[in-house]
Design a protein around this motif. Sequence first.
Motif, PDB file in Angstrom:
ATOM      1  N   SER A   1      -2.761   4.425   1.828  1.00 58.94           N
ATOM      2  CA  SER A   1      -3.298   3.070   2.052  1.00 58.94           C
ATOM      3  C   SER A   1      -3.976   2.488   0.824  1.00 58.94           C
ATOM      4  O   SER A   1      -4.763   1.543   0.928  1.00 58.94           O
ATOM      5  N   ALA A   2      -3.693   3.031  -0.353  1.00 58.22           N
ATOM      6  CA  ALA A   2      -4.211   2.464  -1.599  1.00 58.22           C
ATOM      7  C   ALA A   2      -3.351   1.258  -1.986  1.00 58.22           C
ATOM      8  O   ALA A   2      -2.114   1.316  -1.908  1.00 58.22           O
ATOM      9  N   VAL A   3      -3.996   0.177  -2.397  1.00 59.57           N
ATOM     10  CA  VAL A   3      -3.278  -1.029  -2.804  1.00 59.57           C
ATOM     11  C   VAL A   3      -2.584  -0.759  -4.133  1.00 59.57           C
ATOM     12  O   VAL A   3      -3.210  -0.339  -5.107  1.00 59.57           O
ATOM     13  N   ILE A   4      -1.261  -1.023  -4.161  1.00 54.50           N
ATOM     14  CA  ILE A   4      -0.481  -0.841  -5.396  1.00 54.50           C
ATOM     15  C   ILE A   4       0.171  -2.139  -5.855  1.00 54.50           C
ATOM     16  O   ILE A   4       0.826  -2.172  -6.899  1.00 54.50           O
ATOM     17  N   GLY A   5      -0.030  -3.218  -5.101  1.00 58.19           N
ATOM     18  CA  GLY A   5       0.486  -4.524  -5.487  1.00 58.19           C
ATOM     19  C   GLY A   5       0.001  -5.568  -4.514  1.00 58.19           C
ATOM     20  O   GLY A   5      -0.444  -5.235  -3.401  1.00 58.19           O
ATOM     21  N   TRP A   6       0.081  -6.823  -4.941  1.00 59.28           N
ATOM     22  CA  TRP A   6      -0.339  -7.905  -4.046  1.00 59.28           C
ATOM     23  C   TRP A   6       0.351  -9.203  -4.424  1.00 59.28           C
ATOM     24  O   TRP A   6       0.834  -9.363  -5.545  1.00 59.28           O
ATOM     25  N   ILE A   7       0.391 -10.110  -3.457  1.00 59.56           N
ATOM     26  CA  ILE A   7       0.940 -11.442  -3.674  1.00 59.56           C
ATOM     27  C   ILE A   7       0.091 -12.421  -2.865  1.00 59.56           C
ATOM     28  O   ILE A   7      -0.372 -12.095  -1.766  1.00 59.56           O
TER      29      ILE A   7
ATOM     30  N   VAL B   1       0.841  -1.196   0.000  1.00 54.71           N
ATOM     31  CA  VAL B   1       0.000   0.000   0.000  1.00 54.71           C
ATOM     32  C   VAL B   1       0.876   1.246   0.000  1.00 54.71           C
ATOM     33  O   VAL B   1       1.992   1.246   0.542  1.00 54.71           O
ATOM     34  N   ASP B   2       0.345   2.319  -0.590  1.00 53.80           N
ATOM     35  CA  ASP B   2       1.061   3.600  -0.609  1.00 53.80           C
ATOM     36  C   ASP B   2       0.735   4.410   0.641  1.00 53.80           C
ATOM     37  O   ASP B   2       0.033   3.933   1.542  1.00 53.80           O
ATOM     38  N   ARG B   3       1.185   5.628   0.674  1.00 50.83           N
ATOM     39  CA  ARG B   3       0.981   6.489   1.847  1.00 50.83           C
ATOM     40  C   ARG B   3      -0.495   6.724   2.167  1.00 50.83           C
ATOM     41  O   ARG B   3      -0.862   7.017   3.292  1.00 50.83           O
TER      42      ARG B   3
END
Length: 177
Positions: free
Chosen positions: A62-68, A58-60
């Motif tokens: 709290s937006a999701v910018i990647g996942w695993i 998450v970015d500053r």
Amino acid sequence: MKPPAGVQLRPMAAGQWPGVERIYRQGVAGGLATFEGTVPSWEDFSARKIAQLGLVAVDRDSAVIGWIAASPVSARWAYRGVIEHSVYVDAAQAGRGVGTALLGALGARARARGYWTIQCAIFAENHASRALHRKAGFREVGCRERIAQASAGPFAGQWIDTVLYELRLESGAAAET
């Protein structure tokens, strides 16, 4: 590897599904990330995954910018320590180290839980993902030619080759194989 500045890794939870789904949708549309034609529901997705291994970046804000996320490869006892993973990064965040951080964190979490191998199959034409996995220590172990037809994106209906990668986690495994 540590996440890039301003990025945090957190356990994946249902409340983050809209962000995970948005990035997954990018992968489906791009045609190089998955054989899925549509993104599953959170319920279907999470039912197939090992909850303790799912992570989001998450970015500053709290937006999701990647996942695993990872799944068992088999219900057989002999394969209890082998998992298969998927890693996705928002296209706008590519090249920042988000994928590398997610792969490193997955490896550490999986090793701590007794898993000994992480594997994946990557579309042969997905050069960015292949390079990311090599950078993270995965080794290429094979290729499946014309394994399946793409169901979405610019390659829909075309036969796709996948390249198999693995990362051995237990001590000395790399020297033995």
